[in-house]
Write a protein that holds these residues in place. Structure first.
Motif, mmCIF file in Angstrom:
data_model
loop_
_atom_site.group_PDB
_atom_site.id
_atom_site.type_symbol
_atom_site.label_atom_id
_atom_site.label_comp_id
_atom_site.label_asym_id
_atom_site.label_seq_id
_atom_site.Cartn_x
_atom_site.Cartn_y
_atom_site.Cartn_z
ATOM 1 N N PRO A 48 0.836 -1.211 0.000
ATOM 2 C CA PRO A 48 0.000 0.000 0.000
ATOM 3 C C PRO A 48 0.864 1.251 0.000
ATOM 4 C CG PRO A 48 0.044 -0.987 2.174
ATOM 5 C CD PRO A 48 0.743 -1.947 1.260
ATOM 6 N N PRO A 49 0.567 2.199 -0.878
ATOM 7 C CA PRO A 49 1.355 3.433 -0.893
ATOM 8 C C PRO A 49 1.063 4.272 0.337
ATOM 9 C CG PRO A 49 -0.499 3.599 -2.407
ATOM 10 C CD PRO A 49 -0.477 2.190 -1.900
ATOM 11 N N PRO A 50 1.992 5.124 0.737
ATOM 12 C CA PRO A 50 1.764 5.992 1.896
ATOM 13 C C PRO A 50 0.507 6.844 1.707
ATOM 14 C CG PRO A 50 4.060 6.073 1.216
ATOM 15 C CD PRO A 50 3.326 5.313 0.157
ATOM 16 N N GLY A 51 -0.305 6.913 2.748
ATOM 17 C CA GLY A 51 -1.514 7.730 2.696
ATOM 18 C C GLY A 51 -2.697 7.062 2.038
ATOM 19 N N THR A 89 0.169 -2.174 -9.071
ATOM 20 C CA THR A 89 0.963 -0.974 -9.282
ATOM 21 C C THR A 89 2.112 -0.896 -8.291
ATOM 22 O OG1 THR A 89 0.870 1.447 -9.399
ATOM 23 C CG2 THR A 89 -0.509 0.384 -7.758
ATOM 24 N N ASN A 90 3.059 -0.024 -8.578
ATOM 25 C CA ASN A 90 4.207 0.169 -7.682
ATOM 26 C C ASN A 90 4.103 1.477 -6.911
ATOM 27 O OD1 ASN A 90 4.681 1.978 -9.747
ATOM 28 N ND2 ASN A 90 6.884 1.585 -9.861
ATOM 29 N N GLY A 91 2.882 2.008 -6.766
ATOM 30 C CA GLY A 91 2.729 3.268 -6.046
ATOM 31 C C GLY A 91 1.293 3.693 -5.921
ATOM 32 N N ARG A 92 1.092 5.018 -5.922
ATOM 33 C CA ARG A 92 -0.248 5.599 -5.760
ATOM 34 C C ARG A 92 -0.745 6.107 -7.102
ATOM 35 N NH1 ARG A 92 0.908 9.989 -2.932
ATOM 36 N NH2 ARG A 92 0.744 11.315 -4.792
ATOM 37 N N ARG A 93 -1.887 5.614 -7.523
ATOM 38 C CA ARG A 93 -2.477 6.089 -8.762
ATOM 39 C C ARG A 93 -2.981 7.520 -8.600
ATOM 40 N NH1 ARG A 93 -4.480 0.633 -8.339
ATOM 41 N NH2 ARG A 93 -3.914 -0.640 -10.154
ATOM 42 N N ALA A 94 -3.120 8.229 -9.710
ATOM 43 C CA ALA A 94 -3.745 9.547 -9.670
ATOM 44 C C ALA A 94 -5.206 9.372 -9.283
ATOM 45 C CB ALA A 94 -3.627 10.230 -11.034
ATOM 46 N N PRO A 95 -5.757 10.254 -8.465
ATOM 47 C CA PRO A 95 -7.166 10.114 -8.063
ATOM 48 C C PRO A 95 -8.086 10.091 -9.265
ATOM 49 C CG PRO A 95 -6.049 11.785 -6.739
ATOM 50 C CD PRO A 95 -5.116 11.413 -7.850
ATOM 51 N N ALA A 96 -9.135 9.263 -9.161
ATOM 52 C CA ALA A 96 -10.114 9.193 -10.245
ATOM 53 C C ALA A 96 -10.890 10.499 -10.338
ATOM 54 C CB ALA A 96 -11.072 8.032 -10.001
ATOM 55 N N SER A 140 -10.595 21.191 -6.439
ATOM 56 C CA SER A 140 -9.535 20.317 -5.944
ATOM 57 C C SER A 140 -8.390 20.253 -6.946
ATOM 58 C CB SER A 140 -10.075 18.914 -5.674
ATOM 59 O OG SER A 140 -10.638 18.365 -6.848
ATOM 60 N N ALA A 141 -7.193 20.270 -6.422
ATOM 61 C CA ALA A 141 -6.017 20.258 -7.284
ATOM 62 C C ALA A 141 -5.755 18.847 -7.789
ATOM 63 C CB ALA A 141 -4.810 20.782 -6.518
ATOM 64 N N TRP A 142 -5.260 18.781 -9.034
ATOM 65 C CA TRP A 142 -4.890 17.473 -9.602
ATOM 66 C C TRP A 142 -3.670 16.934 -8.875
ATOM 67 C CZ3 TRP A 142 -0.329 16.131 -12.303
ATOM 68 C CH2 TRP A 142 -0.347 14.852 -12.886
ATOM 69 N N GLN A 143 -3.655 15.627 -8.641
ATOM 70 C CA GLN A 143 -2.515 14.980 -8.001
ATOM 71 C C GLN A 143 -1.943 13.934 -8.945
ATOM 72 O OE1 GLN A 143 -3.583 13.344 -4.231
ATOM 73 N NE2 GLN A 143 -4.284 15.305 -3.380
ATOM 74 N N PRO A 144 -0.648 13.939 -9.170
ATOM 75 C CA PRO A 144 -0.039 12.956 -10.078
ATOM 76 C C PRO A 144 0.110 11.609 -9.386
ATOM 77 C CG PRO A 144 1.666 14.309 -9.123
ATOM 78 C CD PRO A 144 0.349 14.872 -8.624
ATOM 79 N N PRO A 145 0.284 10.545 -10.159
ATOM 80 C CA PRO A 145 0.635 9.263 -9.530
ATOM 81 C C PRO A 145 2.025 9.362 -8.932
ATOM 82 C CG PRO A 145 0.845 9.117 -11.914
ATOM 83 C CD PRO A 145 0.223 10.455 -11.621
ATOM 84 N N ALA A 146 2.319 8.448 -7.994
ATOM 85 C CA ALA A 146 3.618 8.507 -7.326
ATOM 86 C C ALA A 146 4.131 7.108 -7.047
ATOM 87 C CB ALA A 146 3.517 9.295 -6.015
ATOM 88 N N GLU A 147 5.405 6.872 -7.368
ATOM 89 C CA GLU A 147 6.050 5.608 -7.058
ATOM 90 C C GLU A 147 6.311 5.521 -5.550
ATOM 91 O OE1 GLU A 147 10.161 3.182 -8.259
ATOM 92 O OE2 GLU A 147 9.779 5.220 -8.993
ATOM 93 N N ALA A 182 10.226 5.934 -4.708
ATOM 94 C CA ALA A 182 10.889 6.730 -5.746
ATOM 95 C C ALA A 182 12.195 7.318 -5.227
ATOM 96 C CB ALA A 182 9.960 7.845 -6.209
ATOM 97 N N ARG A 183 13.168 7.385 -6.105
ATOM 98 C CA ARG A 183 14.442 8.029 -5.788
ATOM 99 C C ARG A 183 14.492 9.351 -6.547
ATOM 100 N NH1 ARG A 183 19.477 4.004 -6.054
ATOM 101 N NH2 ARG A 183 20.361 5.846 -5.004
ATOM 102 N N GLY A 184 14.006 10.384 -5.886
ATOM 103 C CA GLY A 184 13.952 11.687 -6.526
ATOM 104 C C GLY A 184 12.654 11.874 -7.283
ATOM 105 N N HIS A 185 12.540 11.254 -8.445
ATOM 106 C CA HIS A 185 11.336 11.366 -9.256
ATOM 107 C C HIS A 185 10.725 9.978 -9.453
ATOM 108 C CE1 HIS A 185 13.557 15.058 -10.163
ATOM 109 N NE2 HIS A 185 12.385 15.606 -10.447
#
Length: 329
Positions: free
Chosen positions: A142-145, A160-167, A178-185, A188-191
């Motif tokens: 499970p990704p953080p949060g 997946t290997n992280g958090r998907r962008a919110p539907a 609400s602000a768009w949120q990108p997916p996140a590994e 991740a190391r940096g990016h």
């Protein structure tokens, strides 16, 4: 003070984890689609000719990783795609494949059918296939949060290997606020390099496993980490190369030992020499392997056996796999 209750248990109730022999390295000499075979023998010869120097590099690397004076045990293998298409027969395809490898100075010790990583063993129809067994061993990270809103992989068939962008929300007003949120590994190391992997689909009459998921099963089999109630699976069946190959793929065992003198099929580590077009698939494979709960006894056996040979194994399964992607392959 309460009296402790004695519990008696039959030792036969605990399945014994069958051990398997280990090479130091399982070297995969390629994985081609049926469309590649359809191009003829010259295409196969070009493939193995390009693979040869990289296979030699992998052998040198395996030797350098061992204590001084120790000779590495290296077995070679080749995976044939008979799962997604069957444009030819074993009788026509396999001899051409083996001849092309020999012309390039290579020997295929073990030949595997990709359907063997997916379908149930005909000899044991009561058992699930390897792919389904591995599917039940998936433990999503499970990704953080995360709040548990995302359906589990067992329902969606996506990992997946992280958090998907919110539907996208159903209310346009809410979207505007609400602000768009990108997916996140997750790690991740940096990016982030975010990957969402489709493991199967149920579009047809039967479930179709994805190439990436079957390749992950293939890696686990080569590492000797798959068991069925403690019993080793996808064990090599000996094959006399002087005998003709059958006309039906289903008449061919899932894994053949073509070289009687070959080191064991299973190995402490794997290396696959593949066309560069497989790079995205193998990235997905590593995402899958990082979230499979492998048999603890099988892992322990590999670690103990390696330790006896003074070979240090990486803690994670992913780190035991490596790849070479020659240009122009």
């Amino acid at each position: 003070m309460t009296e402790a209750a004695a519990v008696f248990r039959e030792t036969s109730a605990d399945p014994v984890t069958e051990s398997v022999p280990y090479s130091h390295l399982s070297l995969e000499l390629g994985h081609l689609y049926m469309e590649d075979f359809a191009e003829g023998a010259d295409r196969l010869v070009r493939h193995f000719t390009a693979v040869r120097p990289w296979a030699d590099t992998a052998r040198a690397w395996a030797a350098a990783a061992l204590p001084a004076g120790k000779r590495p045990r290296i077995s070679t293998c080749f995976l044939i795609d008979d799962y997604f298409s069957r444009l030819s027969t074993p009788a026509k395809l396999v001899p051409t494949l083996l001849d092309a490898a020999e012309r390039a100075g290579l020997t295929i010790d073990y030949l595997a059918r990709e359907s063997g990583c997916a379908l149930a063993d005909p000899a044991r129809p009561d058992r699930a296939g390897l792919a389904e067994s591995v599917m039940h061993r998936l433990v999503e990270s499970p990704p953080p949060g995360s709040n548990g809103f995302r359906p589990p992989v067992s329902r969606t068939g996506w990992l997946t290997n992280g958090r998907r962008a919110p539907a996208r929300r159903t209310s346009a007003a809410l979207d505007a606020d609400s602000a768009w949120q990108p997916p996140a590994e997750t790690e991740a190391r940096g990016h982030s390099v975010f990957v969402d992997v489709e493991l199967w689909d149920d579009n047809g009459p039967h479930r179709t496993w994805s190439c990436a998921f079957l390749a992950a099963v293939w890696q686990l089999a080569r590492l000797g980490l798959l068991r069925d109630d403690g019993r080793a699976v996808l064990t090599p069946a000996p094959w006399d190369r002087d005998l003709p190959f059958p006309d039906d793929w289903d008449a061919l065992p899932p894994l053949l030992r073509l070289n009687p003198a070959a080191p064991p099929f299973t190995a402490y580590s794997t290396c696959s020499v593949l066309p560069v077009r497989f790079l995205p698939v193998e990235h997905a494979v590593r995402v899958i392997l990082g979230q499979v709960h492998v048999d603890a006894d099988a892992v322990g056996q590999a670690v103990a056996r390696a330790g006896q040979e003074k070979v240090t194994l990486p803690e994670g399964v992913v780190e035991r796999t490596s790849y070479l992607f020659p240009p122009g392959l």
